[in-house]
Design a protein around this motif. Structure first.
Motif, PDB file in Angstrom:
ATOM      1  N   ALA A 218       1.268  -1.005   0.431  1.00 27.61           N
ATOM      2  CA  ALA A 218       0.090  -0.028  -0.040  1.00 27.61           C
ATOM      3  C   ALA A 218       0.788   0.967  -0.093  1.00 27.61           C
ATOM      4  N   GLN A 219       2.163   1.502   0.630  1.00 27.15           N
ATOM      5  CA  GLN A 219       3.489   2.322   0.470  1.00 27.15           C
ATOM      6  C   GLN A 219       3.724   2.223  -0.843  1.00 27.15           C
ATOM      7  N   SER A 220       3.727   1.251  -1.702  1.00 28.21           N
ATOM      8  CA  SER A 220       4.366   1.843  -3.115  1.00 28.21           C
ATOM      9  C   SER A 220       3.991   2.548  -3.743  1.00 28.21           C
ATOM     10  N   VAL A 221       5.104   3.200  -4.564  1.00 27.88           N
ATOM     11  CA  VAL A 221       4.178   4.284  -5.502  1.00 27.88           C
ATOM     12  C   VAL A 221       3.828   4.476  -6.441  1.00 27.88           C
ATOM     13  N   ASN A 222       3.537   2.494  -6.896  1.00 29.86           N
ATOM     14  CA  ASN A 222       2.284   2.421  -8.316  1.00 29.86           C
ATOM     15  C   ASN A 222       1.521   1.659  -7.375  1.00 29.86           C
ATOM     16  N   ALA A 223       0.670   1.682  -6.213  1.00 30.03           N
ATOM     17  CA  ALA A 223       0.399   1.269  -5.336  1.00 30.03           C
ATOM     18  C   ALA A 223      -1.525   0.793  -6.196  1.00 30.03           C
ATOM     19  N   SER A 224      -1.688   1.623  -6.398  1.00 36.07           N
ATOM     20  CA  SER A 224      -3.208   1.571  -6.373  1.00 36.07           C
ATOM     21  C   SER A 224      -2.952   0.761  -8.251  1.00 36.07           C
ATOM     22  N   PHE A 225      -2.126   0.871  -8.828  1.00 39.09           N
ATOM     23  CA  PHE A 225      -1.544  -0.010 -10.209  1.00 39.09           C
ATOM     24  C   PHE A 225      -1.145  -1.074  -9.674  1.00 39.09           C
ATOM     25  N   LEU A 226      -0.396  -1.573  -8.598  1.00 36.94           N
ATOM     26  CA  LEU A 226      -0.748  -3.012  -8.975  1.00 36.94           C
ATOM     27  C   LEU A 226      -2.066  -3.508  -8.237  1.00 36.94           C
ATOM     28  N   ASN A 227      -2.677  -3.595  -7.647  1.00 35.08           N
ATOM     29  CA  ASN A 227      -3.852  -3.489  -6.921  1.00 35.08           C
ATOM     30  C   ASN A 227      -4.554  -4.359  -7.959  1.00 35.08           C
ATOM     31  N   PHE A 228      -4.823  -3.347  -9.187  1.00 40.41           N
ATOM     32  CA  PHE A 228      -5.612  -3.241 -10.395  1.00 40.41           C
ATOM     33  C   PHE A 228      -4.510  -4.783 -10.609  1.00 40.41           C
ATOM     34  N   TYR A 229      -3.471  -4.737 -11.718  1.00 41.63           N
ATOM     35  CA  TYR A 229      -3.016  -5.288 -12.038  1.00 41.63           C
ATOM     36  C   TYR A 229      -2.656  -7.291 -11.309  1.00 41.63           C
ATOM     37  N   HIS A 230      -2.680  -6.975 -10.143  1.00 41.26           N
ATOM     38  CA  HIS A 230      -2.809  -8.616  -9.451  1.00 41.26           C
ATOM     39  C   HIS A 230      -4.439  -9.603  -9.728  1.00 41.26           C
ATOM     40  N   ARG A 231      -5.408  -8.429  -9.898  1.00 40.68           N
ATOM     41  CA  ARG A 231      -6.627  -8.865 -10.143  1.00 40.68           C
ATOM     42  C   ARG A 231      -6.865  -8.842 -11.811  1.00 40.68           C
ATOM     43  N   PHE A 232      -6.199  -7.945 -12.381  1.00 42.42           N
ATOM     44  CA  PHE A 232      -6.397  -8.645 -14.094  1.00 42.42           C
ATOM     45  C   PHE A 232      -5.785  -9.350 -13.876  1.00 42.42           C
ATOM     46  N   ALA A 233      -4.456 -10.033 -13.806  1.00 44.78           N
ATOM     47  CA  ALA A 233      -3.471 -11.077 -13.861  1.00 44.78           C
ATOM     48  C   ALA A 233      -4.767 -12.609 -13.375  1.00 44.78           C
ATOM     49  N   THR A 234      -5.586 -12.199 -12.193  1.00 47.06           N
ATOM     50  CA  THR A 234      -5.996 -13.600 -12.216  1.00 47.06           C
ATOM     51  C   THR A 234      -7.371 -13.810 -12.332  1.00 47.06           C
ATOM     52  N   ASP A 235      -8.160 -12.948 -12.526  1.00 45.22           N
ATOM     53  CA  ASP A 235      -9.325 -12.665 -12.428  1.00 45.22           C
ATOM     54  C   ASP A 235      -9.920 -12.466 -13.653  1.00 45.22           C
ATOM     55  N   SER A 236     -10.015 -13.458 -14.919  1.00 44.34           N
ATOM     56  CA  SER A 236     -10.374 -13.623 -16.282  1.00 44.34           C
ATOM     57  C   SER A 236     -11.803 -12.250 -16.635  1.00 44.34           C
ATOM     58  N   THR A 237     -12.639 -13.154 -15.558  1.00 40.81           N
ATOM     59  CA  THR A 237     -13.921 -11.318 -16.082  1.00 40.81           C
ATOM     60  C   THR A 237     -13.918 -10.191 -15.850  1.00 40.81           C
ATOM     61  N   PHE A 238     -12.816  -9.987 -14.397  1.00 39.29           N
ATOM     62  CA  PHE A 238     -11.968  -8.463 -14.592  1.00 39.29           C
ATOM     63  C   PHE A 238     -11.620  -7.582 -15.642  1.00 39.29           C
ATOM     64  N   GLN A 239     -10.630  -8.720 -15.991  1.00 39.23           N
ATOM     65  CA  GLN A 239      -9.063  -8.591 -17.125  1.00 39.23           C
ATOM     66  C   GLN A 239     -10.461  -8.602 -18.621  1.00 39.23           C
ATOM     67  N   SER A 240     -11.287  -9.071 -18.672  1.00 34.76           N
ATOM     68  CA  SER A 240     -12.358  -8.497 -20.381  1.00 34.76           C
ATOM     69  C   SER A 240     -12.976  -7.864 -19.842  1.00 34.76           C
TER      70      SER A 240
END
Length: 280
Positions: free
Chosen positions: A170-192
Motif C-alpha cells: 500500500a505504500q508503494s508509489v505504484n500501489a493503485s496500479f499494482l492492486n489493479f494488476y493483481h486482479r487483472f492477472a488472476t480474474d479473467s472476467t475482471f480482465q475482460s
C-alpha cells in the motif's frame, strides 16, 4: 516481441536454468543418470567461470551491465555490498546482515524475465542513462502484500548494494496500479471488463518471422490474444528516484534468455484502469 538483450544475458540464463534443473532433481528424489551428471558438471563449470571472471570496468557505466554480473556472481555480491547491510522496515532500521550471513541472491534470474513499471515513454530513457546513480530492484509479493526493495547507489563510479527496504504494498508509489494488476492477472472476467473498447495491437506476423502486424483488439477478441501474466511475484526495476504514480502506466516484461519484450499500456479513467495497447 522485440529482441533487446545481448547474448551475455542468454548465457547467464543457461546457468540459472541449470541450477533449476539441479534443484528439481533433488526435490523429486530422482536418481541422477549419466546425462544429468554431465549437465550438472557443465553448470558448475559455467558458474565457476562467471565467479572467476572479473567484471569489466565499463560495466559500472550502466546499471543493467553491473546488475547482471552482480546477480550471477557471489564473489561480486560480497565485494559490492556495504557491510553490515541495513534492513529497514516501515521506515525504521530493524536489523543488519553481516557479510558471513549473506545468502546469494539471484533476484529474477530464475524466472527468466523482469518488469518495468513506467509512467510514460520518457521513463524508458533512464534505462540507458549513464547519469542515473540510484536504482531500486523491487520484489513485489502479492500474496504477502509486501514490497522488498534492494537499493543500489553508485558512489565514486562503483555500484553498491546499500540497503534493503521492506514496506507494505500500500505504500508503494505504484500501489493503485499494482492492486489493479493483481486482479487483472488472476480474474479473467475482471480482465475482460478492464479492456478498452479499442486496444491498439502490434506483434509478430505468424506468416513472416521478419515482419510485424498491427491492428486493434476489442473486449470480445481480447481472450484470443491475452498473454499469460505472472500473478504471485513481480520483479520491478526503478531507475532514479521513485516517481509517484499517475494515470498512465506502461508495464514492460523483458526476457533474459530469449531477448523478448512485451508492453502493456494502461490508462486510468476515474478510479478504473483500462488496457489501451498491447505490443509484443
Amino acid at each position: 516481441m522485440k529482441k533487446i538483450l545481448p547474448s551475455f544475458f542468454a548465457f547467464l540464463a543457461i546457468v540459472f536454468s541449470c541450477q533449476g534443473n539441479k534443484t528439481g532433481s533433488l526435490d523429486n528424489n530422482v536418481p541422477a543418470d549419466s546425462d544429468s551428471i554431465k549437465d550438472t558438471a557443465a553448470c558448475d563449470t559455467m558458474e565457476m567461470l562467471i565467479s572467476e571472471t572479473p567484471m569489466p570496468k565499463a560495466a559500472d557505466e550502466l546499471f543493467d551491465d553491473f546488475f547482471f554480473n552482480y546477480a550471477a556472481n557471489r564473489k561480486l555480491q560480497l565485494k559490492r555490498t556495504n557491510w553490515p547491510l541495513p534492513i529497514k522496515t516501515n521506515g525504521k532500521m530493524k536489523t543488519e546482515i553481516a557479510k558471513n550471513q549473506w545468502k546469494t541472491e539471484h533476484f529474477f534470474m530464475h524466472q527468466g524475465f523482469y518488469t518495468l513499471i513506467l509512467n510514460n515513454e520518457r521513463d524508458m530513457r533512464a534505462v540507458k542513462d549513464t547519469n542515473v546513480n540510484t536504482v531500486r530492484v523491487e520484489k513485489i509479493l502479492f500474496t504477502k502484500h509486501n514490497v522488498k526493495q534492494f537499493v543500489f547507489n553508485r558512489t565514486n563510479g562503483l555500484w553498491m548494494l546499500d540497503s534493503i527496504v521492506n514496506k507494505p504494498l500500500a505504500q508503494s508509489v505504484n500501489a493503485s496500479f499494482l492492486n489493479f494488476y493483481h486482479r487483472f492477472a488472476t480474474d479473467s472476467t475482471f480482465q475482460s471488463n478492464s479492456v478498452s473498447d479499442i486496444v491498439q495491437f502490434s506483434g509478430p506476423d505468424p506468416d513472416d518471422d521478419f515482419s510485424t502486424m498491427e491492428g486493434v483488439l476489442t473486449p470480445e477478441t481480447w481472450p484470443a490474444f491475452a498473454p499469460e501474466l505472472p500473478a504471485n511475484t513481480l520483479y520491478n526495476v526503478i531507475y532514479g528516484e521513485p516517481k509517484q504514480g499517475g494515470n498512465h502506466k506502461i508495464l514492460v516484461f523483458r526476457g533474459i534468455s530469449n531477448g523478448l519484450e512485451m508492453e502493456l499500456t494502461f490508462k486510468r479513467q476515474g478510479k478504473k484502469w483500462l488496457l489501451t495497447k498491447l505490443s509484443e
